[in-house]
Scaffold this active site. Structure first.
Site, PDB file in Angstrom:
ATOM      1  N   ASP A  33      12.649  -0.948 -10.265  1.00  9.03           N
ATOM      2  CA  ASP A  33      13.332  -1.598  -9.143  1.00  9.03           C
ATOM      3  C   ASP A  33      14.767  -1.114  -9.013  1.00  9.03           C
ATOM      4  OD1 ASP A  33      10.986  -2.977  -8.710  1.00  9.03           O
ATOM      5  OD2 ASP A  33      11.792  -4.953  -9.232  1.00  9.03           O
ATOM      6  N   HIS A  84       8.867   4.703  -6.261  1.00  5.07           N
ATOM      7  CA  HIS A  84       8.778   3.332  -6.764  1.00  5.07           C
ATOM      8  C   HIS A  84       7.319   2.937  -6.975  1.00  5.07           C
ATOM      9  CE1 HIS A  84       9.103  -1.169  -6.291  1.00  5.07           C
ATOM     10  NE2 HIS A  84      10.006  -0.933  -7.220  1.00  5.07           N
ATOM     11  N   ASP A  85       6.451   3.274  -6.025  1.00 11.37           N
ATOM     12  CA  ASP A  85       5.016   2.998  -6.184  1.00 11.37           C
ATOM     13  C   ASP A  85       4.471   3.705  -7.422  1.00 11.37           C
ATOM     14  OD1 ASP A  85       5.110   1.541  -3.838  1.00 11.37           O
ATOM     15  OD2 ASP A  85       3.903   2.950  -2.663  1.00 11.37           O
ATOM     16  N   GLY A 140       0.810  -1.214   0.000  1.00  6.47           N
ATOM     17  CA  GLY A 140       0.000   0.000   0.000  1.00  6.47           C
ATOM     18  C   GLY A 140       0.837   1.254   0.000  1.00  6.47           C
TER      19      GLY A 140
END
Length: 122
Positions: A89, A47-48, A31
């Protein structure tokens, strides 16, 4: 996939992603909401956002191809979607490495109730 992400964090940042970032701040781990608490948490926010822009494959499950050249991670393979996951990543792992000195234990297992502010847009 998430196991490859863990491996990249180990290779690039020299620490366990699961241990250090599996539940850190408002965005590291499952989340994410609110405002990033520090530079390390911002790595997870970015990153999200990066994962959110990937279309046509599953960032958390799909395997991608990468190699190491002169100590650098090079994303490869023929699938542009999987290559995007790898780049997300890789960038996060580099961000963790570059912000290790800002890591603050007070944000480890940070309560979600402290992450109620409106999230900034990606």
């Amino acid at each position: 996939n998430l196991m490859q992400f863990e491996t990249l964090i180990m290779k690039v940042a020299g620490r366990s992603g699961v241990w250090y970032y599996g539940s850190y701040g408002c965005f590291c781990g499952a989340g994410g909401q609110g405002r990033p608490q520090d530079a390390s948490d911002r790595c997870c926010f970015v990153h999200d956002c990066c994962y959110g822009k990937v279309n046509g494959c599953d960032p958390k499950k799909d395997f991608y191809t990468y190699s190491e050249e002169n100590g650098a991670i090079v994303c490869g393979g023929d699938d542009p979607c999987k290559k995007e996951i790898c780049e997300c990543d890789k960038d996060a792992a580099i961000c963790f490495r570059d912000n290790k000195d800002t890591y603050d234990n007070k944000y480890w297992f940070f309560p979600a109730k402290n992450c109620q502010e409106e999230s900034e847009p990606c």
